[in-house]
Write a protein that holds these residues in place. Structure first.
Motif, mmCIF file in Angstrom:
data_model
loop_
_atom_site.group_PDB
_atom_site.id
_atom_site.type_symbol
_atom_site.label_atom_id
_atom_site.label_comp_id
_atom_site.label_asym_id
_atom_site.label_seq_id
_atom_site.Cartn_x
_atom_site.Cartn_y
_atom_site.Cartn_z
ATOM 1 N N UNK A 309 -47.615 74.110 28.034
ATOM 2 C CA UNK A 309 -49.195 74.088 27.711
ATOM 3 C C UNK A 309 -49.805 72.832 27.813
ATOM 4 N N UNK A 310 -48.929 71.605 27.492
ATOM 5 C CA UNK A 310 -49.555 70.189 27.214
ATOM 6 C C UNK A 310 -49.572 70.108 25.879
ATOM 7 N N UNK A 311 -49.730 70.893 25.031
ATOM 8 C CA UNK A 311 -49.927 70.777 23.619
ATOM 9 C C UNK A 311 -49.076 69.598 22.935
ATOM 10 N N UNK A 312 -47.535 69.755 23.495
ATOM 11 C CA UNK A 312 -46.786 68.950 23.012
ATOM 12 C C UNK A 312 -46.977 67.404 23.261
ATOM 13 N N UNK A 313 -47.384 67.079 24.513
ATOM 14 C CA UNK A 313 -47.666 65.739 24.859
ATOM 15 C C UNK A 313 -49.349 65.393 24.096
#
Length: 512
Positions: A309-313
Motif C-alpha cells: 500500500x505504500x504505508x511501509x515507505x
C-alpha cells in the motif's frame, strides 16, 4: 434477550445499560452472548479468551469477566475463514461453510452448558443476539439468536437504529420473516439512536404498534461520546466521521485490514490533549507525533499490506525524520527482521520479511499464548525521556515466539504468574526511537499513559501536564450515564412485568 434488525444497531450498548440498571437495583445480573465474531478480544484471569463487548457488560454488572459470558468467539483471519475459540481456547481455523454447515450446532452444547452454569449463579441474564434473527440463509444453524431465545424461553426486545434510516421498515420486515413461534417471543420494540423531538415520532409509534401488535417499549436518544469499549472496528468509521478534535499531540494508529484489539488506544483518544487518527493510506499519515502499529489477527498478510500500500515507505520516512514508532503484539512482530509461519497458522506464506527496526525473528507456533500479566517498566529511555512504571496491568494474545539476533534492551519486566517464570518483554531500539511489546492494555494505566504523552509534549516544546483522566473512574461515570439515559427512555415497569410473566411460564413448563 436483545436482538437487532441488523448489526451495529446498539445491542451491545443496550445490554450494557440493562446490566448496570439491574445491578444498581441489587440484582445478581450477568451478560451473555452465545457467539461473537470480532477481532477485539480479552483474556480472563484464567487465561481464556472472550469477546470485548461482554467485558464491558460484565464491568457494568459489577463482575469479573468470565468466559461463560461468551462461550464461542470467531476471529476472522481472511478469505472467509475464522479462528474458532470455544470456551476460551482456540480449536482451529474453519471456513464459513465448515463452521456453519458442520460445527456450529456442535458448539451449541457448550452454549447450553455455559447458560446452565450462569442460571445457577445469577438472578437475571441479559442476553445479546448477533446480526439479525431474520437472516434466512443462516437460521437453520444459528446458535446466537432465536435458538437461544427458545432454549431459555426468554422475552425478546427487537432493536432498530433510526440513525441509519429505514427503522420502521426494518422492524416490520424482521418480524414478517420470523416464524410464528419466534414472533411470539418478541415482546417489545425499541428505537435506538433517536435525534430530535421525540414527540414528533408519536405517529410512527402508533403505526408500529398497530401494524405489529407489539408495544414500543422505548425510544433511546443518540448518545455522543459514551466512553465505553466498542465491540468491533466497524465503530472506527463513525469515530473518523466525528473526529473534529484539534489537540496538541497527534497519534497515528495504522488501520491494518485485520486490526485487532483497537481498544488498546481508547484511553489515549480520551485524553484532552491527544488526537488519535486511524490511518489507512500513505497520504493520511502526514507528520504525526507518534506512530503505532497495532495488533493483527493476520500479521503476515497485514505486513504485506503495509508494503504493497505504500504505508511501509511512509512510516519509514517519518521514522527517519525522527518520529517515534511503537508496535503492540502483531505490530511488535512486524518491527523485526522476519515473521515465519511454517505451520501456516495464519496464512499460506511460509515467511515474510519484516520492517527491520529490531534485531529479531518471530516464528508462529500452533500454541496460543493467552494470559493476564503484571509488568514493571524499570526505566525505558524513549525519545529522550525515561518512562517508568510499576504494576502495569495488561494481557497477551499471540501465537508467535520471538528470538533475538543481537542483544537488545527489554523495556518491560513481567512478574511470575500461575507457575510461569518472571521474564523480560519487548525490545527497544538503541536510539530510543522504536519499541515494541506483546502486552495489550499498557495505555490504560493513567501514570504510564501520561508519561508517554508528556514525552511527546516535551519534544514539541510544550509543558508536561499532570494526569488528566482516571480511566476507571471515567468508565464508571460512562456506565452510570448510559444507565440513566436508557432507564429514562425505556418503560422499565412494563419490561419487568414481561420478564416476570415469562419467568412464571418457564416455571409452569418445568412443573408440567
Amino acid at each position: 434477550m436483545l436482538m437487532g434488525t441488523s448489526s451495529h444497531v446498539g445491542k451491545s450498548i443496550l445490554t450494557t445499560a440493562l446490566c448496570r440498571i439491574f445491578y444498581r437495583e441489587g440484582q445478581r445480573v450477568v451478560p451473555f452472548k452465545a457467539q461473537n465474531m470480532a477481532l477485539n478480544s480479552y483474556v480472563t484471569k484464567d487465561g481464556l479468551e472472550m469477546g470485548r463487548a461482554q467485558v464491558a457488560q460484565a464491568e457494568a454488572a459489577g463482575l469479573e469477566p468470565m468466559v461463560d459470558m461468551n462461550p464461542v468467539l470467531l476471529k476472522p483471519t481472511g478469505n472467509s475463514r475464522s479462528q474458532v475459540i470455544l470456551a476460551g481456547r482456540p480449536i482451529g481455523n474453519m471456513s464459513a461453510r465448515e463452521y456453519h454447515a458442520g460445527y456450529s450446532l456442535e458448539a451449541f452444547a457448550e452454549v447450553k452448558a455455559a447458560l446452565q452454569r450462569l442460571q445457577q449463579q445469577f438472578d437475571t441474564l441479559v442476553v445479546e443476539g448477533a446480526g439479525s434473527p431474520a437472516e434466512v440463509n443462516l437460521k437453520s444453524h444459528d446458535i446466537v439468536n432465536m435458538r437461544v431465545a427458545k432454549y431459555l424461553h426468554a422475552p425478546v426486545l427487537l432493536i432498530a437504529d433510526i440513525d441509519r434510516g429505514g427503522a420502521l421498515a426494518s422492524l416490520v420486515g424482521t418480524l414478517e420473516l420470523l416464524d410464528e413461534e419466534e414472533r411470539a417471543l418478541v415482546k417489545g420494540l425499541v428505537i435506538n439512536k433517536f435525534r430530535g423531538d421525540v414527540s414528533l415520532f408519536t405517529p410512527a409509534v402508533d403505526f408500529l404498534e398497530a401494524k405489529t401488535g407489539k408495544p414500543v417499549l422505548g425510544i433511546v436518544p443518540y448518545i455522543e461520546e459514551m466512553g465505553i469499549d466498542d465491540e468491533d472496528s466497524v465503530s472506527l468509521e463513525e469515530r473518523d466521521e466525528k473526529q473534529e478534535k484539534r489537540a496538541d499531540i497527534r497519534i497515528a494508529v495504522i488501520e491494518l485490514p485485520k486490526l485487532s484489539n483497537f481498544t488498546d488506544f481508547d484511553a489515549l483518544a480520551d485524553e484532552p490533549d491527544v488526537e488519535v487518527t486511524y490511518v489507512r493510506r500513505p497520504l493520511e499519515l502526514g507528520s504525526p507525533d507518534l506512530i503505532i502499529l497495532p495488533g493483527s489477527k493476520n500479521t503476515t498478510e497485514d505486513l504485506l499490506f503495509l508494503c504493497e500500500s505504500g504505508l511501509e515507505r511512509a512510516i519509514r520516512t517519518c521514522v527517519e525524520n525522527g518520529t517515534p514508532l511503537v508496535g503492540i503484539c502483531g505490530g511488535y512482530q512486524m518491527l523485526g527482521e522476519e515473521i515465519a509461519d511454517p505451520h501456516h497458522v495464519e496464512s499460506e506464506h511460509g515467511a515474510v520479511k519484516g520492517l527491520g527496526y529490531l534485531p529479531m525473528k518471530t516464528t508462529f507456533a500452533e500454541t496460543k499464548h493467552t494470559r493476564q500479566v503484571t509488568a514493571d517498566c524499570p526505566g525505558m529511555e524513549f525519545f529522550g525521556c525515561t518512562l517508568l512504571g510499576r504494576g502495569l496491568k495488561g494481557y497477551e494474545i499471540h501465537m508467535g515466539e520471538t528470538k533475538f539476533s543481537a542483544p537488545v534492551r527489554h523495556p518491560f519486566y513481567i512478574h511470575a504468574a500461575k507457575g510461569e517464570p518472571s521474564r523480560w518483554d519487548g525490545a527497544l531500539r538503541e536510539d530510543g526511537l522504536v519499541f515494541g511489546t506483546y502486552i495489550h492494555g499498557l495505555f490504560d494505566d493513567d501514570a504510564f499513559r501520561r508519561q508517554l504523552i508528556n514525552t511527546l509534549r516535551i519534544h514539541k516544546g510544550l509543558r508536561p501536564l499532570a494526569i488528566q483522566r482516571n480511566r476507571n473512574q471515567a468508565k464508571e461515570r460512562a456506565y452510570e450515564h448510559l444507565a440513566d439515559v436508557v432507564e429514562r427512555a425505556l418503560d422499565m415497569e412494563k419490561l419487568k412485568a414481561i420478564m416476570a410473566e415469562m419467568a412464571e411460564e418457564r416455571r409452569e413448563e418445568e412443573r408440567v
